[in-house]
Design a protein around this motif. Structure first.
Motif, PDB file in Angstrom:
ATOM      1  N   GLY A  76      -0.202   4.244  -3.701  1.00  0.00           N
ATOM      2  CA  GLY A  76       1.169   4.630  -3.404  1.00  0.00           C
ATOM      3  C   GLY A  76       1.814   5.257  -4.621  1.00  0.00           C
ATOM      4  O   GLY A  76       1.438   4.973  -5.764  1.00  0.00           O
ATOM      5  N   PHE A  77       2.810   6.084  -4.401  1.00  0.00           N
ATOM      6  CA  PHE A  77       3.400   6.874  -5.486  1.00  0.00           C
ATOM      7  C   PHE A  77       4.332   6.062  -6.380  1.00  0.00           C
ATOM      8  O   PHE A  77       4.280   6.156  -7.599  1.00  0.00           O
ATOM      9  N   GLU A  78       5.214   5.266  -5.777  1.00  0.00           N
ATOM     10  CA  GLU A  78       6.305   4.663  -6.536  1.00  0.00           C
ATOM     11  C   GLU A  78       5.826   3.587  -7.503  1.00  0.00           C
ATOM     12  O   GLU A  78       6.260   3.539  -8.659  1.00  0.00           O
ATOM     13  N   LEU A  79       4.914   2.710  -7.074  1.00  0.00           N
ATOM     14  CA  LEU A  79       4.421   1.656  -7.961  1.00  0.00           C
ATOM     15  C   LEU A  79       3.651   2.265  -9.138  1.00  0.00           C
ATOM     16  O   LEU A  79       3.799   1.818 -10.281  1.00  0.00           O
ATOM     17  N   ALA A  80       2.851   3.283  -8.869  1.00  0.00           N
ATOM     18  CA  ALA A  80       2.145   3.958  -9.961  1.00  0.00           C
ATOM     19  C   ALA A  80       3.143   4.584 -10.941  1.00  0.00           C
ATOM     20  O   ALA A  80       2.934   4.565 -12.161  1.00  0.00           O
ATOM     21  N   SER A  81       4.250   5.134 -10.419  1.00  0.00           N
ATOM     22  CA  SER A  81       5.279   5.726 -11.280  1.00  0.00           C
ATOM     23  C   SER A  81       5.890   4.675 -12.200  1.00  0.00           C
ATOM     24  O   SER A  81       6.039   4.892 -13.408  1.00  0.00           O
ATOM     25  N   GLU A  82       6.246   3.524 -11.636  1.00  0.00           N
ATOM     26  CA  GLU A  82       6.809   2.435 -12.445  1.00  0.00           C
ATOM     27  C   GLU A  82       5.803   1.973 -13.492  1.00  0.00           C
ATOM     28  O   GLU A  82       6.163   1.713 -14.645  1.00  0.00           O
ATOM     29  N   SER A  83       4.549   1.865 -13.079  1.00  0.00           N
ATOM     30  CA  SER A  83       3.507   1.386 -13.994  1.00  0.00           C
ATOM     31  C   SER A  83       3.291   2.363 -15.145  1.00  0.00           C
ATOM     32  O   SER A  83       3.095   1.944 -16.298  1.00  0.00           O
ATOM     33  N   LEU A  84       3.324   3.648 -14.850  1.00  0.00           N
ATOM     34  CA  LEU A  84       3.169   4.653 -15.902  1.00  0.00           C
ATOM     35  C   LEU A  84       4.330   4.593 -16.885  1.00  0.00           C
ATOM     36  O   LEU A  84       4.138   4.690 -18.095  1.00  0.00           O
ATOM     37  N   GLN A  85       5.546   4.428 -16.369  1.00  0.00           N
ATOM     38  CA  GLN A  85       6.695   4.372 -17.271  1.00  0.00           C
ATOM     39  C   GLN A  85       6.641   3.128 -18.162  1.00  0.00           C
ATOM     40  O   GLN A  85       7.107   3.150 -19.295  1.00  0.00           O
ATOM     41  N   MET A  86       6.041   2.044 -17.656  1.00  0.00           N
ATOM     42  CA  MET A  86       5.966   0.809 -18.435  1.00  0.00           C
ATOM     43  C   MET A  86       4.666   0.699 -19.235  1.00  0.00           C
ATOM     44  O   MET A  86       4.437  -0.310 -19.919  1.00  0.00           O
ATOM     45  N   GLY A  87       3.798   1.705 -19.146  1.00  0.00           N
ATOM     46  CA  GLY A  87       2.590   1.718 -19.961  1.00  0.00           C
ATOM     47  C   GLY A  87       1.492   0.791 -19.486  1.00  0.00           C
ATOM     48  O   GLY A  87       0.733   0.245 -20.289  1.00  0.00           O
ATOM     49  N   LYS A 124      -2.061  -0.001 -17.457  1.00  0.00           N
ATOM     50  CA  LYS A 124      -3.261   0.683 -16.978  1.00  0.00           C
ATOM     51  C   LYS A 124      -3.347   0.488 -15.462  1.00  0.00           C
ATOM     52  O   LYS A 124      -2.870  -0.517 -14.918  1.00  0.00           O
ATOM     53  N   ILE A 125      -3.947   1.470 -14.792  1.00  0.00           N
ATOM     54  CA  ILE A 125      -3.907   1.522 -13.328  1.00  0.00           C
ATOM     55  C   ILE A 125      -5.313   1.658 -12.758  1.00  0.00           C
ATOM     56  O   ILE A 125      -6.101   2.494 -13.216  1.00  0.00           O
ATOM     57  N   LEU A 126      -5.594   0.837 -11.742  1.00  0.00           N
ATOM     58  CA  LEU A 126      -6.786   1.023 -10.916  1.00  0.00           C
ATOM     59  C   LEU A 126      -6.290   1.179  -9.477  1.00  0.00           C
ATOM     60  O   LEU A 126      -5.736   0.240  -8.896  1.00  0.00           O
ATOM     61  N   ALA A 127      -6.467   2.374  -8.921  1.00  0.00           N
ATOM     62  CA  ALA A 127      -5.915   2.683  -7.602  1.00  0.00           C
ATOM     63  C   ALA A 127      -7.018   2.793  -6.563  1.00  0.00           C
ATOM     64  O   ALA A 127      -8.041   3.443  -6.788  1.00  0.00           O
ATOM     65  N   LYS A 128      -6.792   2.146  -5.417  1.00  0.00           N
ATOM     66  CA  LYS A 128      -7.712   2.223  -4.295  1.00  0.00           C
ATOM     67  C   LYS A 128      -6.960   2.873  -3.119  1.00  0.00           C
ATOM     68  O   LYS A 128      -6.170   2.213  -2.445  1.00  0.00           O
ATOM     69  N   GLY A 139      -2.059  -4.549 -16.636  1.00  0.00           N
ATOM     70  CA  GLY A 139      -2.430  -3.498 -15.691  1.00  0.00           C
ATOM     71  C   GLY A 139      -2.226  -3.927 -14.253  1.00  0.00           C
ATOM     72  O   GLY A 139      -1.937  -5.088 -13.952  1.00  0.00           O
ATOM     73  N   ILE A 140      -2.381  -2.942 -13.344  1.00  0.00           N
ATOM     74  CA  ILE A 140      -2.231  -3.212 -11.916  1.00  0.00           C
ATOM     75  C   ILE A 140      -3.445  -2.670 -11.150  1.00  0.00           C
ATOM     76  O   ILE A 140      -4.000  -1.630 -11.494  1.00  0.00           O
ATOM     77  N   ILE A 141      -3.831  -3.433 -10.133  1.00  0.00           N
ATOM     78  CA  ILE A 141      -4.798  -2.953  -9.138  1.00  0.00           C
ATOM     79  C   ILE A 141      -4.005  -2.798  -7.852  1.00  0.00           C
ATOM     80  O   ILE A 141      -3.415  -3.764  -7.353  1.00  0.00           O
ATOM     81  N   SER A 142      -3.956  -1.591  -7.323  1.00  0.00           N
ATOM     82  CA  SER A 142      -3.101  -1.354  -6.170  1.00  0.00           C
ATOM     83  C   SER A 142      -3.665  -0.233  -5.321  1.00  0.00           C
ATOM     84  O   SER A 142      -4.598   0.470  -5.719  1.00  0.00           O
TER      85      SER A 142
END
Length: 346
Positions: A246-257, A259-263, A240-243
């Protein structure tokens, strides 16, 4: 066909998107000149794909302690330089001008009466999508920062609007995920504070990427300078990523499956809206302030979403070559029908 393509260089999302577009434009045999603004010329990295790009000052947003400061943004702006950049940019000889929310290119095209195509996430805000944190200044910025005659908005979901999926370039789905490996990219936060918050969770390995990396005294926290290749290698097999939101990193993370924690950045309407969309769609978790309790809860939640998006860059390049016809409902639906959403657990 000759295209002049302006890219906002603040942050790395616009540049990441432009890299994908550059590959498809070059593959189609299109002659394209890239211009980047919004950061010092010596702060760009991994730019080989752009084949001798141009760099100008442009405009950027000033951030401090995880929040956009409109006052410091205004004080840091160089209006005389900005006007000079617009006037000195000669766009004659180009068949099309594209702006990914880049103001010098957009305003130069407007002053020279050349139609400009806007491609990017910001242009999705011309439609009815999740929108929070709005204020009169943010609304004016969205409208006048980089105006386009025709805008192609991008988002993770269509929300019933004529917008397209993200432009992303990600490797094949990783076969092995390291469950305790977490990528941290919070460039607008104090890295010492980030390390302090992460230090108690020594059952996880955190790979921190920062514009100005600081030393870590903790074995489970490594600090790395910004690097496209290094970041992608770590992103590939992390859980997963903590970030920031921003739009683009979340997009890449979603395509690669992942989990996301966004601040989201405070006082930044786009990021606040992105966080709201992630939460509304069930694609990620959010925290409006740095919180150890929220981080702990998220670390032990193994649910993730993987979304397979089609090659939107190739779609757009073909559309441009066809003369940019009106994107009707049938065209939009055919693209979104290729999107597959899988909810899973690591």
């Amino acid at each position: 066909m000759r295209i002049f393509y302006g890219v906002q260089g603040t942050g790395n999302g616009h540049i990441t998107r432009a890299r994908v577009m550059a590959k498809e434009l070059h593959a189609a045999g299109i002659d394209v000149t890239f211009q980047f603004t919004g950061r010092p010329a010596d702060k760009y990295f991994d730019m080989e794909v752009f084949n001798g790009y141009q760099s100008r000052t442009g405009l950027t947003f000033h951030t401090e302690k995880g929040q956009v400061s409109y006052l410091k943004t205004a004080l840091d702006a160089k209006p005389i330089t900005f006007v000079k950049d617009i006037k000195s940019l000669d766009l004659s000889g180009y068949d099309l001008v594209i702006s990914d929310f880049e103001p010098v290119t957009a305003w130069a095209a407007k002053s020279q009466k050349i139609p400009v195509l806007g491609i990017g996430h910001q242009y999705a805000f011309n439609h009815k999508i999740p929108r929070e944190g709005s204020d009169p200044i943010a609304n004016q910025v969205m409208k006048y920062f980089a105006p386009a005659d025709k805008g192609v908005g991008l988002h993770w979901h269509h929300f019933g609007q004529p917008i397209l999926p993200p432009i992303i370039d990600t490797p094949e789905t990783p076969k092995n995920i390291i469950k305790n490996k977490i990528i941290v990219y919070l460039p607008f936060e104090d890295p010492h504070e980030v390390i302090r918050l992460l230090s108690p969770f020594n059952n996880f390995d955190f790979h921190l990427y920062s514009p100005e990396p600081v030393p870590s005294t903790f074995g489970h926290i490594s600090c790395n300078p910004l690097s496209r290749d290094g970041f992608q290698k770590d992103l590939y097999d992390c859980a997963g990523i903590i970030s920031n939101a921003g739009f683009e990193l979340a997009s890449e993370s979603l395509q690669m499956g992942k989990k996301i924690l966004a601040k989201p950045l405070h006082a930044q309407m786009e990021q606040i809206s992105n966080a709201a969309a992630l939460q509304q769609l069930g694609y990620g978790h959010i925290m409006h302030d740095m919180s150890s309790s929220i981080i702990e809860h998220w670390l032990h939640d193994n649910r993730a979403v993987q979304i397979t998006y089609p090659n939107i860059a190739k779609v757009l390049v073909h559309w441009i070559q066809d003369g940019m016809p009106e994107m009707n409902t049938e065209f939009i639906e055919a693209i979104w029908n290729k999107v597959n959403v899988l909810r899973m657990e690591h």
